[in-house]
Design an enzyme around this catalytic site. Structure first.
Site, PDB file in Angstrom:
ATOM      1  NE  ARG A  43      10.883  32.646  57.002  1.00  0.00           N
ATOM      2  CZ  ARG A  43      12.024  32.303  57.611  1.00  0.00           C
ATOM      3  NH1 ARG A  43      13.179  32.511  57.015  1.00  0.00           N
ATOM      4  NH2 ARG A  43      11.995  31.717  58.774  1.00  0.00           N
ATOM      5  CB  ILE A  88       9.608  31.799  35.040  1.00  0.00           C
ATOM      6  CG1 ILE A  88       8.821  32.237  36.276  1.00  0.00           C
ATOM      7  CG2 ILE A  88       8.671  31.191  34.021  1.00  0.00           C
ATOM      8  CD1 ILE A  88       7.805  33.309  35.992  1.00  0.00           C
ATOM      9  N   GLY A  89      13.139  31.045  35.582  1.00  0.00           N
ATOM     10  CA  GLY A  89      14.360  31.495  36.226  1.00  0.00           C
ATOM     11  C   GLY A  89      15.419  31.977  35.262  1.00  0.00           C
ATOM     12  CB  THR A  90      18.329  34.053  35.490  1.00  0.00           C
ATOM     13  OG1 THR A  90      18.690  33.962  36.871  1.00  0.00           O
ATOM     14  CG2 THR A  90      17.343  35.183  35.302  1.00  0.00           C
ATOM     15  CD  GLU A 179      18.067  25.672  37.822  1.00  0.00           C
ATOM     16  OE1 GLU A 179      17.044  26.210  38.231  1.00  0.00           O
ATOM     17  OE2 GLU A 179      18.443  24.525  38.242  1.00  0.00           O
ATOM     18  CG  ASP A 204      25.352  34.478  33.998  1.00  0.00           C
ATOM     19  OD1 ASP A 204      24.225  34.565  34.530  1.00  0.00           O
ATOM     20  OD2 ASP A 204      26.154  33.579  34.275  1.00  0.00           O
TER      21      ASP A 204
HETATM   22  O1  LIG Z   1      16.634  34.044  38.574  1.00  0.00           O
HETATM   23  P1  LIG Z   1      16.325  32.972  39.570  1.00  0.00           P
HETATM   24  O2  LIG Z   1      14.984  32.364  39.366  1.00  0.00           O
HETATM   25  O3  LIG Z   1      16.495  33.418  41.017  1.00  0.00           O
HETATM   26  O4  LIG Z   1      17.385  31.802  39.313  1.00  0.00           O
HETATM   27  C1  LIG Z   1      18.794  31.901  39.351  1.00  0.00           C
HETATM   28  O5  LIG Z   1      19.271  33.104  39.929  1.00  0.00           O
HETATM   29  C2  LIG Z   1      19.719  32.886  41.277  1.00  0.00           C
HETATM   30  C3  LIG Z   1      21.204  33.171  41.370  1.00  0.00           C
HETATM   31  O6  LIG Z   1      21.485  34.469  40.978  1.00  0.00           O
HETATM   32  C4  LIG Z   1      19.394  31.433  41.600  1.00  0.00           C
HETATM   33  O7  LIG Z   1      18.143  31.357  42.231  1.00  0.00           O
HETATM   34  C5  LIG Z   1      19.402  30.813  40.227  1.00  0.00           C
HETATM   35  O8  LIG Z   1      18.722  29.601  40.090  1.00  0.00           O
HETATM   36  O1  LIG Z   2      22.597  30.017  39.178  1.00  0.00           O
HETATM   37  C1  LIG Z   2      22.897  30.801  38.275  1.00  0.00           C
HETATM   38  C2  LIG Z   2      21.971  31.698  37.711  1.00  0.00           C
HETATM   39  C3  LIG Z   2      22.360  32.553  36.703  1.00  0.00           C
HETATM   40  N1  LIG Z   2      23.641  32.520  36.291  1.00  0.00           N
HETATM   41  C4  LIG Z   2      24.531  31.671  36.822  1.00  0.00           C
HETATM   42  O2  LIG Z   2      25.695  31.696  36.428  1.00  0.00           O
HETATM   43  N2  LIG Z   2      24.148  30.829  37.804  1.00  0.00           N
END
Ligand SMILES: O=P(O)(O)O[C@H]1O[C@H](CO)[C@@H](O)[C@H]1O
Ligand SMILES: O=c1cc[nH]c(=O)[nH]1
Length: 234
Positions: A43, A88-90, A179, A204
């Site tokens: 995938r 490790i995310g945003t 998130e 953001d």
């Molecule tokens: O940057 P990642 O790890 O994907 O995390 C954030 O970004 C995504 C949304 O744009 C969602 O998966 C959110 O949790």
């Molecule tokens: O889930 C998310 C990730 C990044 N920024 C957001 O506003 N939401």
């Protein structure tokens, strides 16, 4: 192999970093790991194993949202023996004193998802990170001079909502950012008795509309990635 990961048993390390974006997994493997080998392309959800300062580490994309992340986390733990999983995310900030580019150590995660609520009707069940991992990550981040925040985040089922009011109300109750995966990671890590940690870079600001540039995101991601790699290496 498991249902969604084609690696053979033994090809995934006990410590796994979990970006949502599989291309972030590729970037990390190519930039930070030695001898990285791709073990999964099913995938397009790329997974790699290599070494960081002599420690064997895997990086596995999880996709966006808790249903997708839960599949990879479940299989990494139950089919491949993962013991330390670090997201490790945003995220989007929902408090004015949380700034773009800050790195958040998620102590706990609230959620509007039914995946946990459905299993414990009538209970409010906090999803918490592993204390040792939180402490280690915090100390490493401080030693690097990072502007780290530690606290509660919201794992939302929805990225787009009709109004940001519900998020800003949570901000007024101490939730730092939004998130989409941490609650699922903490739920499954605690369920299966392994260590779960979530580190998030503020990409953001939901209250102000401010956003990072691609270049800024890259640099700040590197800070978060190094904290994660050094935390699992301790
Ligand atoms: O940057 P990642 O790890 O994907 O995390 C954030 O970004 C995504 C949304 O744009 C969602 O998966 C959110 O949790
Ligand atoms: O889930 C998310 C990730 C990044 N920024 C957001 O506003 N939401």
């Amino acid at each position: 192999m498991s249902f969604h990961i084609e690696a053979k048993v033994g090809e995934v390390a006990e410590s796994v970093l979990l970006p949502g974006d599989p291309l972030r997994a590729k970037y990390i493997a190519e930039t930070f790991l030695e001898d990285a080998v791709c073990y999964n392309q099913v995938r397009g959800m790329l997974g790699f194993t290599g070494t960081y300062k002599g420690k064997r580490v895997s990086i596995q994309g999880t996709g966006m949202g808790m249903p997708s992340a839960s599949i990879y986390i479940h299989e990494l733990i139950n089919d491949y023996g993962a013991k330390h999983l670090v997201r490790i995310g945003t995220c989007g900030a929902i408090q004015h004193d949380v700034k773009i580019r800050d790195v958040i150590v998620a102590q706990a995660a609230a959620t509007n998802s039914a995946i946990i609520r459905n299993q414990f009707p009538g209970y409010d069940f906090p999803q918490i990170g592993n204390f040792d991992s939180i402490k280690t990550a915090f100390e490493i981040g401080v030693s690097k001079g990072l502007n780290l925040r530690v606290g509660n985040v919201l794992s939302s089922d929805l990225f787009y909502t009709d109004s940001s009011d519900e998020f800003s109300k949570l901000g007024k109750h101490g939730v730092l950012a939004v998130e989409m995966e941490t609650a699922a990671l903490y739920f499954l890590a605690n369920k299966f008795g392994v260590k779960g940690l979530s580190l998030l870079t503020v990409s953001d600001h939901i209250l102000t509309g401010e956003q990072t540039t691609a270049q800024e995101r890259q640099t700040t991601f590197n800070d978060m990635i190094e904290v994660a790699l050094e935390t699992v290496s301790k």
